[in-house]
Design an enzyme around this catalytic site. Sequence first.
Site, PDB file in Angstrom:
ATOM      1  N   SER A 157     -57.708 -12.324   7.003  1.00 50.53           N
ATOM      2  CA  SER A 157     -57.677 -11.189   6.089  1.00 50.53           C
ATOM      3  C   SER A 157     -58.312  -9.965   6.735  1.00 50.53           C
ATOM      4  O   SER A 157     -57.838  -9.490   7.764  1.00 50.53           O
ATOM      5  CB  SER A 157     -58.347 -11.573   4.763  1.00 50.53           C
ATOM      6  OG  SER A 157     -58.024 -10.664   3.743  1.00 50.53           O
ATOM      7  N   ASP A 202     -52.238 -14.000   1.778  1.00 54.64           N
ATOM      8  CA  ASP A 202     -53.548 -13.902   2.433  1.00 54.64           C
ATOM      9  C   ASP A 202     -53.985 -15.227   3.067  1.00 54.64           C
ATOM     10  O   ASP A 202     -53.968 -16.271   2.424  1.00 54.64           O
ATOM     11  CB  ASP A 202     -54.577 -13.482   1.377  1.00 54.64           C
ATOM     12  CG  ASP A 202     -55.909 -13.034   1.965  1.00 54.64           C
ATOM     13  OD1 ASP A 202     -56.460 -13.783   2.786  1.00 54.64           O
ATOM     14  OD2 ASP A 202     -56.385 -11.954   1.600  1.00 54.64           O
TER      15      ASP A 202
END
Length: 300
Positions: A38, A182
């Site tokens: 991320s 993600d």
Amino acid sequence: MKALVISGGGSKGAFAGGVAQYLIQDLKRDYQLFLGTSTGSLLVSHLALNKIDKIKAVYTSVNNDSIFDVCPFVIKEKHGTQNIAINHFAVILNFIKGSKTFGESQNLRTLIRQTLTEDEFLELKKSLKDIVVTVSNLSLNQVEYKSLNDFDYEEFCDWIWVSCNYTPFMTLVKKNGCEYADGGLGTMIPIEEAINRGATEVDAIILQTETTQLNRMPSKNPFSLLTSMFSFMLDRIESQNIKIGKYVASHNNAIINFYYAPIVLTTNSLIFNKDKMTKWWQDGYNFAKFKNQEVSQLEN
């Protein structure tokens, strides 16, 4: 082989940048492997290039408009605390357009390409360093690790973007017939992967405190409830990743140096506040400096 591993954490990535700056510029740590999840995936390419001032300028100037082309929430401040509430108009319009998510993050995709140039990508390709980002394949129910060495410029920029897409608030990406989101939904801090790729010493920057220092306030609306739920799940995933990383390290004679955030930086990492992120970057640098000076004193 030395590896730098940076966890997910949204806007808290500014703190990780400060820690990494001290490790690379002041301690002259020479990493051959960089892994990020991320927000960590946004940092690692620039850190590998030693272009710290460049990525610092991004992290200390970015705001929500830099990330979202459809921002699904509005930020409300009360008694010095920032909270989010649903942006009904934006969300409904996004659903009418056929989106599967509350918001869209195409602006972040553009920012990644503006920040990491093709020439810089090719420079990394020619180096002996490996840069790896974490993504979650929702269709195949598995975590995947995407190495810069396996893709061209456009593809790798897309994988960085995918790693950062905190669904359902950001874009759900479809690639190669699969839906991706993600990387933190599967692996928040990929220590195990670093060791599996040959790392014998890992510096792991973790964007949460080592022990629980937070009792969450009651949810004020569905969005704050969702973010609290996701934060809870991601914290559990990160804790599990750390335990597994320690186990794998002990069986491979690898060393892990942990850099936890010393305090709770924010309760909502989807809020990108330039002033706070500028402070967090400096706080990260100061913390890494203090931690290493303390270790040196103990050794002496």
